[in-house]
Write an enzyme that holds these catalytic residues in place. Structure first.
Site, PDB file in Angstrom:
ATOM      1  N   ASN A   1      18.279 -12.195  -1.992  1.00 10.57           N
ATOM      2  CA  ASN A   1      17.378 -12.337  -3.139  1.00 10.57           C
ATOM      3  C   ASN A   1      16.656 -13.697  -3.165  1.00 10.57           C
ATOM      4  O   ASN A   1      16.324 -14.216  -4.214  1.00 10.57           O
ATOM      5  CB  ASN A   1      18.125 -12.052  -4.441  1.00 10.57           C
ATOM      6  CG  ASN A   1      19.350 -12.928  -4.611  1.00 10.57           C
ATOM      7  OD1 ASN A   1      19.602 -13.814  -3.810  1.00 10.57           O
ATOM      8  ND2 ASN A   1      20.107 -12.702  -5.673  1.00 10.57           N
TER       9      ASN A   1
ATOM     10  N   LYS B   1      16.819 -19.396   0.193  1.00  3.80           N
ATOM     11  CA  LYS B   1      17.875 -18.804   1.020  1.00  3.80           C
ATOM     12  C   LYS B   1      17.322 -18.352   2.368  1.00  3.80           C
ATOM     13  O   LYS B   1      16.097 -18.218   2.539  1.00  3.80           O
ATOM     14  CB  LYS B   1      18.469 -17.607   0.262  1.00  3.80           C
ATOM     15  CG  LYS B   1      19.143 -17.968  -1.058  1.00  3.80           C
ATOM     16  CD  LYS B   1      19.778 -16.728  -1.686  1.00  3.80           C
ATOM     17  CE  LYS B   1      20.482 -17.065  -2.988  1.00  3.80           C
ATOM     18  NZ  LYS B   1      21.189 -15.877  -3.541  1.00  3.80           N
TER      19      LYS B   1
ATOM     20  N   HIS C   1      18.186 -19.436  -4.904  1.00  2.00           N
ATOM     21  CA  HIS C   1      19.248 -19.805  -5.836  1.00  2.00           C
ATOM     22  C   HIS C   1      18.649 -20.736  -6.872  1.00  2.00           C
ATOM     23  O   HIS C   1      17.853 -21.619  -6.541  1.00  2.00           O
ATOM     24  CB  HIS C   1      20.394 -20.539  -5.122  1.00  2.00           C
ATOM     25  CG  HIS C   1      21.317 -21.206  -6.095  1.00  2.00           C
ATOM     26  ND1 HIS C   1      22.286 -20.503  -6.782  1.00  2.00           N
ATOM     27  CD2 HIS C   1      21.372 -22.488  -6.558  1.00  2.00           C
ATOM     28  CE1 HIS C   1      22.916 -21.335  -7.600  1.00  2.00           C
ATOM     29  NE2 HIS C   1      22.383 -22.542  -7.491  1.00  2.00           N
TER      30      HIS C   1
ATOM     31  N   TYR D   1      29.797 -21.146  -4.360  1.00  2.00           N
ATOM     32  CA  TYR D   1      30.010 -19.812  -4.943  1.00  2.00           C
ATOM     33  C   TYR D   1      31.496 -19.617  -5.275  1.00  2.00           C
ATOM     34  O   TYR D   1      32.029 -18.525  -5.085  1.00  2.00           O
ATOM     35  CB  TYR D   1      29.505 -18.732  -3.985  1.00  2.00           C
ATOM     36  CG  TYR D   1      27.994 -18.663  -3.873  1.00  2.00           C
ATOM     37  CD1 TYR D   1      27.200 -18.508  -5.014  1.00  2.00           C
ATOM     38  CD2 TYR D   1      27.339 -18.736  -2.645  1.00  2.00           C
ATOM     39  CE1 TYR D   1      25.811 -18.444  -4.928  1.00  2.00           C
ATOM     40  CE2 TYR D   1      25.957 -18.668  -2.546  1.00  2.00           C
ATOM     41  CZ  TYR D   1      25.206 -18.523  -3.691  1.00  2.00           C
ATOM     42  OH  TYR D   1      23.821 -18.458  -3.614  1.00  2.00           O
TER      43      TYR D   1
HETATM   44  P1  ADP Z   1      22.509 -15.549  -9.339  1.00  4.44           P
HETATM   45  O1  ADP Z   1      22.151 -15.963  -7.935  1.00  4.44           O
HETATM   46  O2  ADP Z   1      21.453 -14.624  -9.926  1.00  4.44           O
HETATM   47  O3  ADP Z   1      22.823 -16.723 -10.240  1.00  4.44           O
HETATM   48  P2  ADP Z   1      25.392 -14.876  -9.053  1.00  4.44           P
HETATM   49  O4  ADP Z   1      25.807 -16.292  -9.288  1.00  4.44           O
HETATM   50  O5  ADP Z   1      26.101 -13.791  -9.792  1.00  4.44           O
HETATM   51  O6  ADP Z   1      23.824 -14.621  -9.279  1.00  4.44           O
HETATM   52  O7  ADP Z   1      25.596 -14.532  -7.501  1.00  4.44           O
HETATM   53  C1  ADP Z   1      25.287 -15.472  -6.521  1.00  4.44           C
HETATM   54  C2  ADP Z   1      24.708 -14.761  -5.322  1.00  4.44           C
HETATM   55  O8  ADP Z   1      25.705 -13.934  -4.714  1.00  4.44           O
HETATM   56  C3  ADP Z   1      23.556 -13.804  -5.642  1.00  4.44           C
HETATM   57  O9  ADP Z   1      22.324 -14.461  -5.776  1.00  4.44           O
HETATM   58  C4  ADP Z   1      23.593 -12.886  -4.440  1.00  4.44           C
HETATM   59  O10 ADP Z   1      22.932 -13.453  -3.322  1.00  4.44           O
HETATM   60  C5  ADP Z   1      25.085 -12.790  -4.153  1.00  4.44           C
HETATM   61  N1  ADP Z   1      25.659 -11.590  -4.797  1.00  4.44           N
HETATM   62  C6  ADP Z   1      25.935 -11.432  -6.116  1.00  4.44           C
HETATM   63  N2  ADP Z   1      26.450 -10.197  -6.357  1.00  4.44           N
HETATM   64  C7  ADP Z   1      26.483  -9.560  -5.159  1.00  4.44           C
HETATM   65  C8  ADP Z   1      26.913  -8.265  -4.709  1.00  4.44           C
HETATM   66  N3  ADP Z   1      27.414  -7.369  -5.579  1.00  4.44           N
HETATM   67  N4  ADP Z   1      26.789  -7.965  -3.393  1.00  4.44           N
HETATM   68  C9  ADP Z   1      26.301  -8.873  -2.521  1.00  4.44           C
HETATM   69  N5  ADP Z   1      25.891 -10.114  -2.865  1.00  4.44           N
HETATM   70  C10 ADP Z   1      25.965 -10.463  -4.154  1.00  4.44           C
END
Ligand code: ADP
Length: 153
Positions: free
Chosen positions: A112, A9, A115, A49
């Protein structure tokens, strides 16, 4: 062998972490079969997303994920999806264990750094979303016998 999609990212690119993350992927023994730098836009993020489009923080996802280029990769390996999810750690970097990419390199549940596809089915869909079929190479390293035992292959 299973395939998974990885996105480094903007939070990884801006912080100069791409090399470190790619190095860990290679050291683990996951095989990189495609890689490209891209500028994402809202349209592809709405697809990628789709499960988060209705969330109040979705505009923040679009703003951050389009703030700099990303690097997309396809990784191949036995159980590649689960192996790379484990390497990635949970969504919130503050809760991710040391040793995971998010645990070692980030402090955020949003910025974070990586992905990782969450299932084999989604991995196939996501790979098709980011790569043309001819961009994913039919590549297997010569040292496969040092990565796996014969009865695992
Ligand atoms: P992952 O990436 O761990 O599979 P998700 O699919 O739930 O998690 O979420 C996708 C991405 O959306 C996350 O990696 C993060 O960058 C963003 N995200 C998720 N929850 C939040 C939140 N509460 N606030 C801001 N960004 C979020």
């Amino acid at each position: 062998m299973e395939q998974t999609l990885v996105i480094l990212k903007p939070s990884a690119i801006e912080r100069g972490l791409a090399g470190e993350i790619i190095s860990r992927i290679q050291k683990k023994g996951l095989i990189i079969t495609a890689m490209k730098m891209m500028q994402l836009d809202e349209a592809i993020l709405r697809e990628h997303y789709a499960h988060l489009v209705e969330k109040p923080f979705f505009p923040h996802i679009v703003a951050t994920m389009t703030s700099a280029p990303v690097i997309c990769m396809v990784l191949k390996g036995i159980d590649a999806v689960a192996v790379f999810r484990q390497m990635t750690g949970p969504t919130n970097g503050r809760k991710a264990l040391p040793g995971t990419l998010r645990g070692d390199f980030c402090m955020s549940g949003s910025a974070n750094i990586v992905h990782a596809s969450d299932s084999v089915e989604n991995a196939e869909i996501e790979i098709r979303r980011f790569f043309k079929p001819e961009e994913v190479l039919d590549y297997t390293p010569k040292n496969l016998g040092f990565l796996y035992a014969e009865d695992e292959l």
